[in-house]
Design a protein around this motif. Structure first.
Motif, short mmCIF file in Angstrom:
data_model
loop_
_atom_site.label_atom_id
_atom_site.label_comp_id
_atom_site.label_asym_id
_atom_site.label_seq_id
_atom_site.Cartn_x
_atom_site.Cartn_y
_atom_site.Cartn_z
N GLU A 89 0.67 -1.16 -0.03
CA GLU A 89 0.08 0.01 -0.02
C GLU A 89 0.67 1.14 0.26
O GLU A 89 1.90 1.47 0.33
N LEU A 90 0.32 2.30 -0.56
CA LEU A 90 0.97 3.68 -0.51
C LEU A 90 0.47 4.22 0.69
O LEU A 90 -0.44 4.04 1.16
N LEU A 91 1.45 5.04 1.07
CA LEU A 91 1.37 5.92 2.15
C LEU A 91 0.70 7.47 1.79
O LEU A 91 1.44 7.92 0.94
N THR A 92 -0.07 7.82 2.63
CA THR A 92 -0.42 9.38 2.61
C THR A 92 0.79 10.20 2.97
O THR A 92 1.69 9.75 3.67
N ILE A 93 0.78 11.52 2.82
CA ILE A 93 1.94 12.43 3.41
C ILE A 93 1.59 12.33 4.85
O ILE A 93 2.71 12.20 5.50
N GLY A 94 0.49 12.20 5.18
CA GLY A 94 0.35 12.63 6.76
C GLY A 94 0.75 10.93 7.46
O GLY A 94 1.43 11.12 8.56
N GLU A 95 0.71 9.93 6.80
CA GLU A 95 1.20 8.66 7.32
C GLU A 95 2.79 8.81 7.19
O GLU A 95 3.44 8.01 8.24
N LEU A 96 3.44 9.14 6.18
CA LEU A 96 4.70 9.24 5.98
C LEU A 96 5.46 10.10 7.17
O LEU A 96 6.30 9.61 7.77
N ALA A 97 4.72 11.13 7.59
CA ALA A 97 5.11 12.10 8.43
C ALA A 97 5.30 11.46 9.76
O ALA A 97 6.02 11.54 10.69
N ALA A 98 3.96 10.89 9.91
CA ALA A 98 4.11 10.19 11.35
C ALA A 98 4.94 9.06 11.37
O ALA A 98 5.46 8.76 12.63
N ARG A 99 5.11 8.27 10.57
CA ARG A 99 6.07 7.09 10.40
C ARG A 99 7.54 7.60 10.91
O ARG A 99 8.50 6.60 11.14
N THR A 100 7.89 8.68 10.27
CA THR A 100 9.29 9.24 10.23
C THR A 100 9.41 10.25 11.40
O THR A 100 10.59 10.59 11.80
N GLY A 101 8.34 10.77 12.14
CA GLY A 101 8.43 11.41 13.18
C GLY A 101 8.77 13.02 12.74
O GLY A 101 9.17 13.74 13.56
N ILE A 102 8.58 13.32 11.51
CA ILE A 102 8.82 14.61 11.10
C ILE A 102 7.20 15.14 10.70
O ILE A 102 6.34 14.83 10.54
N ALA A 103 7.18 16.78 10.66
CA ALA A 103 6.00 17.41 10.09
C ALA A 103 5.70 17.20 8.83
O ALA A 103 6.60 16.99 7.98
N VAL A 104 4.57 17.25 8.21
CA VAL A 104 4.00 16.99 6.86
C VAL A 104 4.88 17.83 6.07
O VAL A 104 5.29 17.80 4.99
#
Length: 155
Positions: free
Chosen positions: A5-20
């Motif tokens: 599955e692809l990640l949304t920008i919010g999911e990527l931000a949450a998984r990496t611990g950085i802001a959108v």
């Protein structure tokens, strides 16, 4: 979430611990390359989690964003990099860090020899520059800058 599955920008931000906004910043610097949906929304591969994590670590090691983007450009797009892919990049970064360590050691040695020597004699000073002869080579601390260029292989 399934692995493909692809990640949304919010999911990527949450998984990496950085802001959108930081994800957008890294996108602008060529660190990650989102896929656009038909509605023009960003979607990211799961492998982008590692790309951003790598960028965060590499910045702590002193690499610039263009250097990080260059290193990441050596990785395959569209699939999660293998351990062999990462090992290849690691070797190059290791060489950079070793050069930096050598330069820092030389700087420490010069510092100890200059400030810590206590000689109070310009005849013994390693950085003594009579008649400003080093100025022919440019402005600034020429002895240090030249040794840095040599250490980095730029001279």
């Amino acid at each position: 979430m399934r692995g493909n599955e692809l990640l949304t920008i919010g999911e990527l931000a949450a998984r990496t611990g950085i802001a959108v906004s930081a994800v957008r910043f890294y996108e602008g610097k060529g660190i990650v390359h989102p896929i656009r949906t038909s509605g023009n929304q960003r979607r990211f591969l799961r492998s982008d989690i590692r790309r951003i994590s790598f960028a965060l670590i590499a910045q702590q090691l002193g690499l610039t964003l263009p250097q990080i983007a260059e290193e990441l450009g050596k990785l395959p797009e569209g699939r999660t990099p293998t351990s062999a892919d990462w090992a290849r990049i690691s070797r190059g970064i290791r060489k950079r860090i070793e050069v930096q360590i050598a330069q820092l050691q030389r700087t420490l040695d010069d510092l100890d020899g200059c400030i810590g020597c206590g000689c109070l004699s310009l005849k013994k000073c390693a950085l003594y520059n009579p008649d400003d002869r080093a100025a022919r080579n440019g402005a600034g601390p020429r002895f240090i800058l030249v040794s840095r260029k040599v250490a980095l292989g730029l001279d």
